[in-house]
Write an enzyme that holds these catalytic residues in place. Structure first.
Site, mmCIF file in Angstrom:
data_model
loop_
_atom_site.group_PDB
_atom_site.id
_atom_site.type_symbol
_atom_site.label_atom_id
_atom_site.label_comp_id
_atom_site.label_asym_id
_atom_site.label_seq_id
_atom_site.Cartn_x
_atom_site.Cartn_y
_atom_site.Cartn_z
ATOM 1 N N GLU A 56 0.772 -1.158 -0.004
ATOM 2 C CA GLU A 56 -0.054 -0.106 -0.002
ATOM 3 C C GLU A 56 0.948 1.306 -0.014
ATOM 4 O O GLU A 56 0.427 2.224 -0.658
ATOM 5 C CB GLU A 56 -0.887 -0.045 1.206
ATOM 6 N N CYS A 79 -2.340 -3.915 7.136
ATOM 7 C CA CYS A 79 -2.355 -4.377 8.815
ATOM 8 C C CYS A 79 -2.672 -2.730 9.496
ATOM 9 O O CYS A 79 -2.865 -1.751 9.138
ATOM 10 C CB CYS A 79 -0.828 -4.299 8.681
ATOM 11 N N ALA A 166 15.194 -44.530 -6.763
ATOM 12 C CA ALA A 166 16.535 -44.666 -6.744
ATOM 13 C C ALA A 166 16.801 -46.195 -6.854
ATOM 14 O O ALA A 166 16.100 -46.925 -6.704
ATOM 15 C CB ALA A 166 17.326 -44.329 -5.146
ATOM 16 N N THR A 200 19.145 -39.233 3.555
ATOM 17 C CA THR A 200 19.575 -38.694 2.244
ATOM 18 C C THR A 200 21.080 -37.742 2.523
ATOM 19 O O THR A 200 21.829 -37.863 1.542
ATOM 20 C CB THR A 200 18.444 -37.290 2.096
ATOM 21 N N PRO A 302 12.176 -42.210 0.707
ATOM 22 C CA PRO A 302 11.003 -42.697 0.710
ATOM 23 C C PRO A 302 10.418 -42.861 2.315
ATOM 24 O O PRO A 302 8.957 -42.777 2.707
ATOM 25 C CB PRO A 302 10.912 -44.180 0.103
#
Length: 368
Positions: A56, A79, A166, A200, A302
């Site tokens: 604004e 706000c 994989a 991972t 997974p």
């Protein structure tokens, strides 16, 4: 409430402006504003970074004296509190706008209806709900964090045509092509944090960073840097892992029984409650929400991805499907509990599907 075609046109432009902040406004929402007299646009702006002026303010600066008597179209309720910037509701009142059209109400407790009330108390006509769903979609993580007290969880997966992620030995580089991997960087860039598991980290030693220039406001720019989050119950992350390099804010979550050593000197470690022999995923998400995390991007194996999905915590799946086959011994997409009844199958809605290079990208959400 009835809105005109002209109202819709200006709000659509305000939404396009809001999208300019897709990569930069964290933890604030993405907001756009258009100020107009009928068809004539006199000012427009978008929130660019946390701590900087809101949409604004930019629009009012551009409009100047022409803001008086105009209609302001804002994608999120202005706000009404002093944060790092003054209240936008007060700025609109001071500028003398005659009408404010709001797409979505702000659920943030310090705003929630107070911005609208302040505008109306000043004699300004306020209407809300125009393109509400589109406005909420742009800030889907912000609404999730405030309303559900957890981030919006987007799980990214890459798979072969036979649903494998994989080889049996863990090798997964690369299932998808360069175009798909570049597309993933953009999803990382819009996120508050990137989460993975110790599996991972051990298999791939990932960086989990944004390594692609993004467009900010139509020009090349720098995205917000997402925090890295590692779920490492027993603190098995090896010294020298890229996630421990101290170059990017990193949070390692572990069980209370594990004690960080010098390997973790450059990252933050926090103990998390356990549930059923694993870190409590609900507690993880609550912690991240408390730190301002709105969109959580998950890149994991997974087991972790399956656990999030089975717990109902995966809000969206981002799946890249490559035109190749990995065979029956390769690792599955998600580790999910077995089903004995087709009626119990997990149903997904497809948001969109598109080609990304030679791969197919699917965006899906669990059917409600």
């Amino acid at each position: 409430m009835t809105f005109s075609v002209l109202d819709a046109m200006h709000m659509a432009q305000a939404l396009r402006l809001a999208e300019q902040g897709l990569y930069t406004t964290q933890p604030n929402p993405r907001v756009g504003c258009v100020i107009a007299h009928g068809e004539r646009v006199v000012g427009q702006g978008w929130h660019q970074r946390a701590g900087e002026p809101h949409a604004e303010v930019y629009a009012l600066r551009e409009a100047g004296a022409d803001a008086r008597g105009a209609t302001a179209y804002v994608t999120l309720e202005p706000c009404a509190h002093h944060g790092r910037t003054p209240p936008c509701a007060d700025a609109l009142i001071a500028a003398g706008v005659g009408r404010v059209v709001i797409a979505a109400e702000d659920p943030f407790p310090q705003v929630a209806g107070q911005g609208i009330a302040r505008l109306r108390a000043a004699g300004i006509a306020v209407e809300s709900g125009l393109m509400r769903e589109a406005a909420r979609e742009i800030n889907i993580g912000f609404f999730s964090r405030i309303e559900r007290h957890r981030p919006w969880v987007r799980v990214k997966l890459a798979m072969s045509l036979d649903g494998r992620t994989a080889l049996a030995n863990g090798e997964s580089k690369w299932i998808t092509g360069e175009a798909a991997r570049a597309d993933v960087q953009r999803w990382r860039a819009r996120s508050s944090a990137i989460l993975t598991g110790i599996g991972t980290v051990l298999a791939d030693n990932p960086q989990l960073t944004v390594r692609l220039p993004v467009e900010v406001g139509g020009e090349p720019g720098h995205a917000y840097t997402p925090m890295r989050v590692i779920l490492d119950r027993h603190l098995r992350t090896p010294g020298g892992s890229q996630v421990l390099d101290g170059q990017t804010p990193t949070l390692v979550l572990h069980a209370a029984s594990a004690s960080p050593d010098e390997r973790f000197a450059r990252v933050e470690c926090i103990a998390i409650a356990e549930q059923n022999g694993a870190l409590d995923l609900h507690a993880v998400l609550a912690l991240l929400a408390g730190r301002g995390c709105s969109e959580l991007h998950v890149e994991a194996g997974p087991t972790l991805c399956g656990a999030l999905f089975a717990a109902g915590l995966a809000d969206e799946l981002l799946i890249y499907m490559a035109p190749l086959l990995l065979g029956g011994t390769a690792r599955p997409l998600l580790a999910l509990p077995p089903l004995t009844d087709m009626a119990a199958r997990w149903k997904l809605n497809v948001l969109d599907s598109r080609a990304v290079g030679q791969d197919l990208r699917l965006r899906l959400r669990p059917a409600i």
